[in-house]
Design a protein around this motif. Structure first.
Motif, short mmCIF file in Angstrom:
data_model
loop_
_atom_site.label_atom_id
_atom_site.label_comp_id
_atom_site.label_asym_id
_atom_site.label_seq_id
_atom_site.Cartn_x
_atom_site.Cartn_y
_atom_site.Cartn_z
N LYS A 77 0.82 -1.22 0.00
CA LYS A 77 0.00 0.00 0.00
C LYS A 77 0.85 1.27 0.00
CE LYS A 77 -4.51 -1.03 2.07
NZ LYS A 77 -5.38 -0.79 3.25
N ARG A 78 2.05 1.18 0.57
CA ARG A 78 2.89 2.36 0.75
C ARG A 78 3.61 2.77 -0.54
NH1 ARG A 78 4.33 3.54 6.06
NH2 ARG A 78 5.28 5.37 5.07
N ILE A 79 3.66 1.87 -1.53
CA ILE A 79 4.43 2.18 -2.75
C ILE A 79 3.59 1.83 -3.97
CG2 ILE A 79 6.67 1.77 -1.64
CD1 ILE A 79 6.73 -0.97 -3.03
N ASP A 80 4.05 2.29 -5.13
CA ASP A 80 3.46 1.89 -6.41
C ASP A 80 4.60 1.71 -7.41
OD1 ASP A 80 1.79 1.28 -8.48
OD2 ASP A 80 1.22 3.36 -8.90
N GLU A 81 5.27 0.59 -7.33
CA GLU A 81 6.40 0.27 -8.20
C GLU A 81 6.33 -1.23 -8.48
OE1 GLU A 81 9.04 -0.04 -10.63
OE2 GLU A 81 8.88 2.02 -9.87
N HIS A 82 5.94 -1.60 -9.70
CA HIS A 82 5.63 -3.00 -9.98
C HIS A 82 6.82 -3.94 -9.77
CE1 HIS A 82 7.22 -1.80 -14.01
NE2 HIS A 82 7.61 -3.07 -14.06
N ALA A 83 8.04 -3.46 -10.10
CA ALA A 83 9.22 -4.34 -9.96
C ALA A 83 9.46 -4.69 -8.49
CB ALA A 83 10.45 -3.66 -10.56
N ILE A 84 9.34 -3.69 -7.62
CA ILE A 84 9.57 -3.93 -6.20
C ILE A 84 8.45 -4.80 -5.62
CG2 ILE A 84 9.75 -2.84 -3.93
CD1 ILE A 84 11.06 -0.45 -5.30
N GLU A 85 7.22 -4.55 -6.04
CA GLU A 85 6.10 -5.34 -5.50
C GLU A 85 6.15 -6.79 -5.96
OE1 GLU A 85 2.22 -3.25 -5.15
OE2 GLU A 85 3.28 -1.53 -6.03
N ILE A 86 6.65 -7.04 -7.16
CA ILE A 86 6.86 -8.41 -7.61
C ILE A 86 7.94 -9.07 -6.75
CG2 ILE A 86 7.79 -9.82 -9.50
CD1 ILE A 86 6.36 -7.87 -11.44
N LEU A 87 9.01 -8.30 -6.48
CA LEU A 87 10.08 -8.83 -5.62
C LEU A 87 9.54 -9.14 -4.22
CD1 LEU A 87 13.07 -9.45 -5.13
CD2 LEU A 87 13.41 -7.02 -4.58
N ILE A 88 8.67 -8.27 -3.69
CA ILE A 88 8.08 -8.51 -2.38
C ILE A 88 7.24 -9.79 -2.39
CG2 ILE A 88 6.35 -7.63 -0.74
CD1 ILE A 88 7.34 -4.81 -1.42
N SER A 89 6.48 -10.01 -3.48
CA SER A 89 5.66 -11.22 -3.56
C SER A 89 6.52 -12.48 -3.61
CB SER A 89 4.72 -11.16 -4.78
OG SER A 89 5.45 -11.25 -6.00
N LEU A 90 7.64 -12.40 -4.31
CA LEU A 90 8.58 -13.54 -4.33
C LEU A 90 9.14 -13.80 -2.94
CD1 LEU A 90 10.74 -13.07 -7.57
CD2 LEU A 90 9.50 -15.14 -6.91
N ALA A 91 9.51 -12.72 -2.25
CA ALA A 91 10.03 -12.86 -0.89
C ALA A 91 8.97 -13.43 0.04
CB ALA A 91 10.50 -11.50 -0.39
N LEU A 92 7.72 -13.03 -0.16
CA LEU A 92 6.61 -13.54 0.66
C LEU A 92 6.51 -15.05 0.54
CD1 LEU A 92 3.93 -13.28 2.28
CD2 LEU A 92 2.79 -12.86 0.09
N VAL A 93 6.53 -15.56 -0.68
CA VAL A 93 6.39 -17.01 -0.89
C VAL A 93 7.59 -17.76 -0.31
CG1 VAL A 93 6.13 -18.84 -2.60
CG2 VAL A 93 5.04 -16.63 -2.97
N ALA A 94 8.78 -17.38 -0.73
CA ALA A 94 9.98 -18.09 -0.30
C ALA A 94 10.17 -17.98 1.21
CB ALA A 94 11.21 -17.55 -1.03
N GLY A 95 9.99 -16.77 1.74
CA GLY A 95 10.20 -16.57 3.17
C GLY A 95 9.18 -17.28 4.02
#
Length: 444
Positions: A251-269
């Motif tokens: 919610k705090r950002i609007d940057e698709h590359a970073i949000e995709i990275l966050i989603s990857l981190a969510l799954v793996a982490g």
């Protein structure tokens, strides 16, 4: 010996080549086409080994496949990403509407199917003079009863059906693998505990915490409740918390590359953390955790925390991840026949196990729906579609491969592989025609 990079490169190259051949010539559903061609290639290699052993090609490929631990690769690598990608597209509102149907089939249905398959398999073995204790027949029942979310979601992409029915099939498949692993773990712990071989106990990874917690003794009702609460409910809480934190961050950002990275981190982490957190000697369910996280990102995150631009990129990225990993997985299932150590003498009981598993699936669908049907309306044709669409896949093979080495493992592996191949190819290729035949076209 091939390096890890060379193995990954070989699988990707082979997946790409076979996908092109399938698209250009065979025109089968993508993952089914890969499995069919991989099986065909495996049979050719086995024939070469018999008639032209001097070539040595089969030995080279078997050595490379032997370096891949299928159970570890799927259960502790690919599965989390595949489940998350599938959960992203499930409508949470429709899932809530079908919660009683999905919950009952994913819990009571799995347990009922386990005992029907186990009892029937044991009876068939006695008739065919094959020695297998009842508890080990139940082990087979427990690993083959859950539908495979990866296979189911892959096949659903090719079939048009009412959204309510699609939600039931997808939702059940996403949750019943976590429940199925709990049931499998409990029954296998009993089976391993009933064997006097200490070496066998040490081989099995999943049952270790249970055996330790019970001192290798009898497993009681409280042990079952404890495992379910820690594994399933604990996994759901972890996934919900991780998903909530991720939505807040997005919610705090609007940057698709970073949000995709966050989603990857969510799954793996989340998946890795679930395997590390230990409560009362039990780990949390990684599959259930990433499913809950995926539902939150795909629903709450997509509507409240992403712009249209970011949503398009993020969902497109996970569709590609899903496609690539599915391609490699179904290719591996077809090639695994070269290294599984299947026993031709068990082919008959493996073939008879197919209608047995389908009968158990029918009961696992019909009984819960009959109860719920007294106060809930279901789509016409739901029972046959849910029965035939309950496809088994790589998870069953991975669980069978995780069994400790003993005299019953080859039988269970052979039966499991036969059911899985039939399920993916025959059920997967005909479920579309079944839907068109039994479901009202006006609802689609």
């Amino acid at each position: 010996m091939l390096s890890l990079f060379e193995i990954a490169a070989s699988l990707l190259v082979l997946s790409a080549i076979l996908s092109w051949i399938n698209r250009a010539y065979l025109k089968l559903p993508h993952t089914i086409g890969l499995l069919v061609m991989a099986l065909f290639a495996s049979f050719i290699l086995m024939a070469l080994e018999i008639f032209v052993p001097s070539v040595g090609l089969t030995d080279t490929i078997q050595a490379g496949l032997g370096q891949i631990d299928f159970n570890e690769t799927l259960m502790k690598g690919m599965l989390g990403f595949l489940l998350f990608a599938g959960a992203l597209h499930v409508d949470l509102g429709k899932l809530r509407d079908a919660k009683w149907a999905i919950g009952s089939m994913a819990t009571f249905g799995v347990v009922l199917s386990t005992f029907i398959v186990g009892t029937g398999f044991w009876g068939l073995a006695q008739l065919l003079n094959i020695d297998i204790p009842f508890i080990w027949a139940l082990v087979f029942g427990s690993l083959i009863s859950p539908t495979d979310p990866v296979a189911v979601l892959s096949i659903l992409k090719t079939v048009k059906m009412p959204k309510s029915l699609e939600t039931k099939i997808a939702g059940e498949s996403l949750f019943n693998d976590g429940v199925g692993v709990v049931v499998f773990t409990l029954i296998l712990a009993i089976a391993v505990g009933s064997d006097s071989s200490q070496a066998m106990m040490e081989q099995f990874k999943l049952a270790g915490p249970i055996m330790a917690a019970t001192g290798g003794g009898a497993i009681g009702v409280l042990d079952v409740i404890e495992l379910f609460v820690v594994d399933a409910i604990g996994g759901a809480i972890l996934g919900g918390l991780a998903g909530w934190i991720t939505v807040k961050a997005m919610k705090r950002i609007d940057e698709h590359a970073i949000e995709i990275l966050i989603s990857l981190a969510l799954v793996a982490g989340t998946y890795a953390l679930a395997q590390r957190i230990e409560i009362l000697g039990h780990h949390l369910s990684g599959p259930i955790a990433v499913v809950i996280a995926g539902l939150m990102i795909g629903n709450k995150g997509a509507t409240d925390a992403m712009s249209d631009h970011t949503r398009q990129y993020l969902f497109g990225f996970w569709e590609m991840i899903d496609e690539i990993l599915n391609s490699v997985l179904f290719l591996l299932i077809g090639l695994e026949i070269l290294v599984l150590g299947l026993v031709p003498e068990y082919a008959l009981i493996g073939a008879i196990a197919i209608p047995l598993v389908l009968l158990a699936r029918l009961c696992a669908v019909f009984v819960p729906m009959k109860v719920i049907g007294t106060f809930k309306n279901f789509t016409k044709g739901a029972v046959p579609v849910l029965t035939w669409g309950g496809v088994r896949g790589g998870i069953s093979v991975a669980l069978a491969l995780s069994l400790p080495d003993n005299e019953y493992k080859p039988l269970i592996l052979t039966a499991t592989y036969g059911v899985v191949v039939f399920s993916i190819i025959v059920q997967g290729m005909t479920v579309k025609k079944l839907v068109e035949k039994v479901v009202d076209p006006d609802l689609m």
